[in-house]
Scaffold this active site. Structure first.
Site, short mmCIF file in Angstrom:
data_model
loop_
_atom_site.label_atom_id
_atom_site.label_comp_id
_atom_site.label_asym_id
_atom_site.label_seq_id
_atom_site.Cartn_x
_atom_site.Cartn_y
_atom_site.Cartn_z
N GLY A 277 -4.39 -4.30 -3.11
CA GLY A 277 -5.74 -3.05 -4.05
C GLY A 277 -4.57 -1.75 -4.27
O GLY A 277 -4.17 -1.17 -3.61
N HIS A 278 -4.76 -1.43 -5.68
CA HIS A 278 -4.04 -0.67 -6.14
C HIS A 278 -4.59 0.34 -6.56
O HIS A 278 -6.29 -0.18 -7.66
CB HIS A 278 -3.17 -1.20 -7.27
CG HIS A 278 -2.12 -2.12 -7.09
ND1 HIS A 278 -1.31 -2.43 -7.46
CD2 HIS A 278 -2.30 -2.40 -5.82
CE1 HIS A 278 -0.24 -3.91 -6.62
NE2 HIS A 278 -0.75 -3.10 -6.02
N GLN B 18 1.85 -5.96 -3.53
CA GLN B 18 2.00 -6.04 -2.09
C GLN B 18 3.72 -5.94 -1.28
O GLN B 18 4.05 -4.66 -2.26
CB GLN B 18 2.69 -7.15 -1.18
CG GLN B 18 0.80 -8.32 -1.48
CD GLN B 18 0.99 -8.69 -2.47
OE1 GLN B 18 1.59 -9.43 -3.47
NE2 GLN B 18 -0.63 -8.47 -2.52
N LYS C 291 1.88 2.32 -4.99
CA LYS C 291 2.01 1.64 -6.87
C LYS C 291 1.69 1.58 -7.78
O LYS C 291 1.94 1.61 -8.68
CB LYS C 291 2.55 0.15 -6.49
CG LYS C 291 3.41 -0.28 -4.89
CD LYS C 291 3.85 -2.26 -4.91
CE LYS C 291 2.03 -2.65 -4.39
NZ LYS C 291 1.96 -2.07 -3.00
N ASP D 245 1.12 -1.24 -0.16
CA ASP D 245 0.11 0.00 -0.19
C ASP D 245 0.89 1.39 0.07
O ASP D 245 0.83 2.55 0.40
CB ASP D 245 -1.17 0.57 0.97
CG ASP D 245 -2.40 -1.59 1.11
OD1 ASP D 245 -2.28 -1.61 -0.34
OD2 ASP D 245 -2.27 -1.43 2.31
P1 GDP Z 1 -0.66 0.25 -3.47
O1 GDP Z 1 -1.66 -0.77 -3.02
O2 GDP Z 1 0.77 0.51 -3.60
O3 GDP Z 1 -1.20 0.97 -5.21
O4 GDP Z 1 -1.12 1.48 -2.52
P2 GDP Z 1 -3.08 1.67 -2.46
O5 GDP Z 1 -3.29 2.11 -3.34
O6 GDP Z 1 -3.55 0.36 -1.50
O7 GDP Z 1 -2.45 3.06 -1.31
C1 GDP Z 1 -2.18 4.43 -1.78
C2 GDP Z 1 -3.03 5.18 -1.34
O8 GDP Z 1 -2.74 6.79 -0.82
C3 GDP Z 1 -4.69 5.10 -2.40
O9 GDP Z 1 -5.20 5.79 -2.01
C4 GDP Z 1 -3.95 6.23 -3.59
O10 GDP Z 1 -4.60 7.00 -3.81
C5 GDP Z 1 -3.23 7.24 -2.58
N1 GDP Z 1 -1.99 8.04 -2.91
C6 GDP Z 1 -0.97 7.21 -3.93
N2 GDP Z 1 -0.17 8.20 -3.70
C7 GDP Z 1 0.08 9.68 -2.76
C8 GDP Z 1 -0.05 11.36 -2.85
O11 GDP Z 1 1.70 10.99 -2.81
N3 GDP Z 1 0.34 11.64 -2.08
C9 GDP Z 1 -1.61 11.21 -1.09
N4 GDP Z 1 -2.05 12.10 0.09
N5 GDP Z 1 -2.20 10.69 -1.71
C10 GDP Z 1 -1.47 9.60 -2.32
P1 IMO Z 2 -1.05 -4.14 -1.73
O1 IMO Z 2 -0.86 -4.85 -3.45
C1 IMO Z 2 -1.08 -4.70 2.04
C2 IMO Z 2 -1.33 -8.64 3.85
C3 IMO Z 2 -2.41 -9.28 4.58
C4 IMO Z 2 -1.88 -10.19 5.65
C5 IMO Z 2 -0.78 -11.00 4.90
C6 IMO Z 2 -1.22 -12.25 3.70
O2 IMO Z 2 -2.22 -3.48 -2.21
O3 IMO Z 2 0.54 -3.30 -1.29
P2 IMO Z 2 -2.73 -12.78 1.64
O4 IMO Z 2 -3.93 -12.76 1.64
O5 IMO Z 2 -1.42 -12.43 0.58
O6 IMO Z 2 -2.19 -14.31 1.57
O7 IMO Z 2 -2.32 -12.13 3.14
O8 IMO Z 2 -0.37 -10.17 3.63
N1 IMO Z 2 -1.74 -8.42 2.79
C7 IMO Z 2 -1.21 -6.87 2.44
N2 IMO Z 2 -1.26 -5.74 3.39
N3 IMO Z 2 -1.26 -4.43 0.65
C8 IMO Z 2 -0.91 -5.67 0.19
O9 IMO Z 2 -1.18 -5.50 -1.87
C9 IMO Z 2 -1.59 -6.95 0.58
N4 IMO Z 2 -1.62 -8.28 0.17
C10 IMO Z 2 -2.26 -9.02 1.61
O10 IMO Z 2 -3.07 -8.08 5.12
O11 IMO Z 2 -1.54 -9.48 6.64
MG MG Z 3 -2.80 -1.39 -1.89
#
Ligand code: GDP
Ligand code: IMO
Ligand code: MG
Length: 427
Positions: free
Chosen positions: A40-41, A223, A16, A13
């Site tokens: 979840g991207h 991840q 990415k 999170d």
């Molecule tokens: P990922 O799993 O690595 O793709 O990240 P997620 O989407 O799960 O979580 C990142 C969150 O931060 C999302 O809601 C993005 O829209 C938000 N985000 C990404 N870059 C920035 C940033 O530079 N500033 C802010 N405020 N939000 C950001």
């Molecule tokens: P993105 O790509 C954050 C965590 C779960 C749990 C562990 C194992 O959005 O960064 P799993 O279902 O993979 O066997 O769970 O990994 N986990 C993540 N945490 N971001 C993710 O993906 C994750 N995918 C799995 O919360 O602790």
């Molecule tokens: Mg994510």
């Protein structure tokens, strides 16, 4: 030059999706190489917000071919609903390629994930419950179902029989659940075959031929480094290799082809699920980071655990991935603190430790050693260049860069595609 890996440097999170989408307009292929719909991207384009789970974030860039590599685990029902959801919003998904060697998350893998977690009780991992671990376990046990199996009913039936043989014993005798019927699973899987057929390809050949023709290929990790099955905080990890080497095995591309490895690094730290987290906050600062940063899981909707930046982890990510660059995200979230603590080392049983301890026991005992950096109050969300940032924000970035061991080549100052300061070009 053409192959780049983009991966999470912390516990996932990090942003990415946004970083991949930003580069998507300039690359020919974006490839997911591991994980599944546990990811979840989030991508924000203008006033549109997309949450992608299985599809590479490049799907939103019209010139780019999105690829699901052999190392990914695919839940066909999730994939098809993600595709139709995007189609309804006018996104063209016809270029998608899926490796015939990718493994399928079957309904029984999802069941096993859920019952295993329930059985573990307070020792549970806190998985996303999407069947990820059990599907990779079947792969390693050589009883997995691959995408290509959908096209041979006899082989598919034999494989489902073999997989359910042991699982049904376990489900009925150990977990007190009903047995799963082979015929029902086969029927459900065969139903996906025609729908997925237009996308299935020899992605290893496609990607290697593309690289020979000097096309630009971006590998998008799911991840993060600390969730890696080999290099993460085992057993509180996912069941694949998000680290850079995973791109080679998960896509069938040799390490000599990879020229750049970009670590996505949040300006503070978050974690979802169980496991150690030295800089975790349980006070109003943690609550404020969660609120301002919108730190709620994209996949499961769980609140993310929040804490200060941990330079020990960033250094570790640089080492195990051979990072060439960092993309620092969410710097804007830190606006408004008078002082910002940064963890520069750990104290473990009275000793100061600079590098991530390999021993799980030591890591569980690690207490953060903080250095206080001066904060800033100015709104930075409109900053377009490094010099637009207030002096203290510049100093914060420079301090993180020095501690983390690789140049910070881009900085996120907001969720939108354009809310980014580009320092060094990635391409
Ligand atoms: P990922 O799993 O690595 O793709 O990240 P997620 O989407 O799960 O979580 C990142 C969150 O931060 C999302 O809601 C993005 O829209 C938000 N985000 C990404 N870059 C920035 C940033 O530079 N500033 C802010 N405020 N939000 C950001
Ligand atoms: P993105 O790509 C954050 C965590 C779960 C749990 C562990 C194992 O959005 O960064 P799993 O279902 O993979 O066997 O769970 O990994 N986990 C993540 N945490 N971001 C993710 O993906 C994750 N995918 C799995 O919360 O602790
Ligand atoms: Mg994510």
């Amino acid at each position: 030059m053409p192959a780049l890996v983009l991966l999470g440097a912390q516990w996932g999170d990090e942003g990415k999706g946004k970083a991949t989408d930003l580069l998507g307009g300039s690359v020919d292929y974006v490839v997911r190489y591991q994980g599944g719909n546990n990811a979840g991207h989030t991508v924000v384009v203008g006033d549109q917000k997309y949450a992608l789970h299985l599809l590479p974030s490049g799907i939103l860039s019209p010139g780019c071919t999105p690829v699901i590599g052999n190392g990914v685990v695919v839940d066909p029902s999730v994939l098809l609903s993600e595709l139709s959801g995007l189609n309804e919003r006018g996104v063209d998904t016809s270029k998608l390629l899926i490796s015939g060697n990718a493994h399928i998350i079957t309904p029984y893998n999802v069941t096993v994930d859920k019952v295993t977690e329930r059985f573990l009780g307070k020792r549970k991992i806190g998985t996303t419950g999407r069947g990820i671990g059990p599907t990779y376990a079947d792969k390693i046990n050589r009883v997995g179902i691959r995408v290509q199996d959908l096209y041979d009913e006899s082989i598919l039936t034999q494989k489902v029989e073999a997989a359910l043989d042991v699982k049904n014993q376990m489900l009925t005798k150990l977990y007190n659940r009903r047995a799963i019927a082979v015929g029902q699973v086969v029927e459900e899987l065969l139903d996906y075959a025609d729908k997925l057929a237009p996308y299935v390809a020899d992605t290893v050949l496609v990607l290697n031929q593309a690289l020979e023709q000097d096309k630009v290929v971006l590998f998008e990790g799911g991840q993060g480094t600390l969730l890696d099955i080999d290099h993460g905080t085992y057993p509180f990890v996912t069941s694949s290799n998000p680290t850079a080497g995973g791109a080679c095995t998960g896509a069938g591309v040799g390490p000599t082809k990879i020229s750049r490895v970009i670590g996505i690094l949040k300006a503070y730290t978050t974690r979802v699920g169980a496991g150690p987290f030295p800089t975790e906050l349980f006070d109003e600062d943690g609550e404020a980071l969660r609120r301002i940063g919108g730190e709620r899981g994209v996949t499961t909707g769980r609140d993310r655990r929040c804490g200060w930046f941990d330079a020990v982890i960033a250094r570790y990510a640089t080492r195990v991935n051979g990072l060439t660059d960092f993309f620092l995200t969410k710097l804007d979230v830190l606006t408004g603190w008078e002082q910002i603590p940064v963890c520069v080392a750990y104290e473990i049983d009275g000793r100061r430790v600079e590098e991530l301890p390999y021993s799980q026991t030591d890591f569980h005992h690690a207490k953060p050693v903080y250095e206080m950096l001066p904060g800033w109050n100015e709104d930075i969300s409109k900053a377009k260049s490094f010099s637009d940032l207030p002096k203290n924000a510049q100093a914060y970035v420079k301090a993180l860069e020095e501690m983390s061991g690789a140049p910070i080549s881009a900085i996120g100052v907001g969720p939108g595609r354009t809310e980014t300061i580009e320092i060094n070009s990635f391409l």
